[in-house]
Scaffold this active site. Structure first.
Site, PDB file in Angstrom:
ATOM      1  N   ASP A 183       1.034  -1.077  -0.003  1.00 25.53           N
ATOM      2  CA  ASP A 183       0.088  -0.058   0.151  1.00 25.53           C
ATOM      3  C   ASP A 183       0.852   1.135  -0.160  1.00 25.53           C
ATOM      4  O   ASP A 183       1.672   1.430   0.808  1.00 25.53           O
ATOM      5  CB  ASP A 183      -1.043  -0.121   1.191  1.00 25.53           C
ATOM      6  CG  ASP A 183      -1.827   1.131   1.432  1.00 25.53           C
ATOM      7  OD1 ASP A 183      -2.853   1.328   0.193  1.00 25.53           O
ATOM      8  OD2 ASP A 183      -1.678   2.022   2.390  1.00 25.53           O
ATOM      9  N   GLU A 267      -1.488  -1.229  -6.012  1.00 17.40           N
ATOM     10  CA  GLU A 267      -2.505  -0.642  -6.620  1.00 17.40           C
ATOM     11  C   GLU A 267      -2.268  -0.063  -7.826  1.00 17.40           C
ATOM     12  O   GLU A 267      -1.232   0.633  -8.264  1.00 17.40           O
ATOM     13  CB  GLU A 267      -2.998   0.246  -5.574  1.00 17.40           C
ATOM     14  CG  GLU A 267      -3.687   0.021  -4.336  1.00 17.40           C
ATOM     15  CD  GLU A 267      -3.949   1.000  -3.402  1.00 17.40           C
ATOM     16  OE1 GLU A 267      -4.971   1.163  -3.102  1.00 17.40           O
ATOM     17  OE2 GLU A 267      -3.168   1.807  -2.956  1.00 17.40           O
ATOM     18  N   ASP A 363      -3.241   1.487   7.233  1.00 16.80           N
ATOM     19  CA  ASP A 363      -2.366   1.220   6.052  1.00 16.80           C
ATOM     20  C   ASP A 363      -2.054  -0.306   5.969  1.00 16.80           C
ATOM     21  O   ASP A 363      -1.989  -0.852   5.037  1.00 16.80           O
ATOM     22  CB  ASP A 363      -1.030   1.891   6.171  1.00 16.80           C
ATOM     23  CG  ASP A 363      -1.090   3.234   6.097  1.00 16.80           C
ATOM     24  OD1 ASP A 363      -2.075   3.943   5.094  1.00 16.80           O
ATOM     25  OD2 ASP A 363      -0.313   3.966   6.706  1.00 16.80           O
TER      26      ASP A 363
END
EC number: 3.1.21.-
Length: 402
Positions: A183, A267, A363
């Site tokens: 992340d 991502e 997170d």
């Protein structure tokens, strides 16, 4: 498998060689800009794009013309490579990978490339370039593989050489078998699903006051004067220092992650969209412009795209893989029960599910959701869409970066 690798070193040219390199870079810039201008005229006349084969004949025409005979003093191959760069820029535009080609400006990205005719003497730390002769360079590591091309570039008053090589290597097998979710964020550069956290270096933020002071001093000087040029070089050196600090830290982070994990799930962030200005227009002014501007600076200061690029090639070299998944709602979804709600994200660092009561670092929870999305993609064998591709930062984070 064949591996392409680049080795970059700082050159140590003599005074005459440095003058020649400036002239060669200027000639390549002239050829690029003139060819682009002719392409624009051709387009305005309603004609199709002219390919490289035709553009190469323009170069012969310009060399024979009285007003541009000085192009003969520059090596032919770098001039031809400039036209190939223009062709590549057009192809990227046609494939919607980049914007329309723009004219090159003097002093910005001055460079020229040799596809052949180069000799490398690593024992004596020198390299031979056509029409420049032998030149010394700062030999910091061994160049391996067959030399494919050499690019000479200028940055902040210093000249560099990038040697691209090709080598035959066996198909790598990653030593690890683990899979991890990553992340990327602003408060934390990267958080892994196993709980590992990499703090941000924030090189721009730490040098922001110094940069502002240098820019104020520049605004008080007469434009294009000697003092103005000196001050501008100071600003360029500081920008280069900021970028080098960021790049060096990202290399350390990506190497650590790549060595320990065979599959890295990230991502698919659209950084350019996330860092767009919120100023709006005169008729429709934006809201929270100052806060959004601060968040944009923080996002760009992290170097998410560069981190993804480094992870991709390092995993390829080690036999691993990088998997990009849609980023929608990874910060709002509970990694334990799957409940998705904005209220689950209590703050920048706290996550508490409103249904099952699961509590974790926000997170780390997001990284675990990213890992779960990666497992889903591998199970389905295709990309899985789960809503709009948007990663939201909590309100307090936007205010903190203003």
């Amino acid at each position: 498998m064949k591996r392409l690798q680049a080795f970059k070193f700082q050159l140590r040219p003599g005074g005459q060689q440095e003058c020649e390199m400036r002239r060669f870079a200027g000639a390549c810039r002239f050829v690029f800009n003139r060819a682009l201008a002719r392409q624009n005229e051709n387009h305005e006349a309603g004609n199709k794009y002219i390919p490289y084969g035709k553009m190469a004949s323009w170069l012969v025409e310009w060399k024979n013309a009285t007003e541009t005979q000085w192009l003969k003093d520059s090596p032919s191959q770098p001039l031809q490579q400039s036209l190939k760069d223009l062709e590549r820029a057009y192809k990227n535009f046609f494939r919607k990978r980049a914007a329309f080609p723009r004219f090159k400006k003097r002093g910005q990205n001055d460079a020229f490339r040799y596809p052949q005719g180069v000799k490398l003497d690593q024992e004596n730390s020198r390299i031979f370039l056509p029409k420049l002769g032998w030149m010394r360079y700062r030999n910091s590591r061994q160049v391996t593989g067959v030399v494919k091309n050499v690019t000479v570039s200028q940055s902040c008053g210093k000249w560099y050489i990038s040697i691209q090589t090709e080598s035959e290597v066996s198909t790598p097998v990653h030593p690890s078998a683990s899979m991890v979710g990553l992340d990327a964020g602003v408060a934390k550069l990267a958080t892994l699903s196993d709980g590992t956290v990499f703090e941000p270096v924030n090189s721009f933020q730490k040098n922001q006051k110094k940069l502002a002071r240098l820019q104020r001093q520049l605004s008080r000087k007469v434009k294009f004067s000697n003092n103005w040029q000196k001050q501008k070089r100071k600003i360029q050196r500081l920008h280069s220092c900021i970028a080098n600090i960021r790049r060096d830290y990202l290399h350390k982070v990506t190497t650590a992650v790549s060595k320990n994990h065979a599959m890295i799930v990230i991502e698919d962030l659209k950084v350019s969209n996330m860092s767009k200005s919120a100023a709006g227009t005169v008729s429709q002014p934006g809201r929270n412009v100052r806060a959004k501007s601060g968040l944009n600076r923080s996002i760009l200061d992290q170097g998410w795209y560069e981190m993804r690029r480094q992870l991709a090639y390092k995993q390829l070299w080690r036999g691993g893989q990088v998997l990009a998944v849609p980023p929608a709602y990874t910060s709002q979804r509970c990694a334990y029960c799957g409940h998705t709600a904005k209220e689950n994200r209590l703050s920048q660092s706290k996550f508490r599910c409103q249904v099952c009561g699961y509590t974790a670092n926000a997170d780390v929870n997001g990284a675990r959701n990213i890992l779960a999305a990666g497992h889903a993609v591998l199970a389905c064998g295709e990309m899985v869409q789960s809503g709009r591709p948007l990663k939201q930062e909590p309100t307090e984070m936007i205010q903190a970066t203003a």
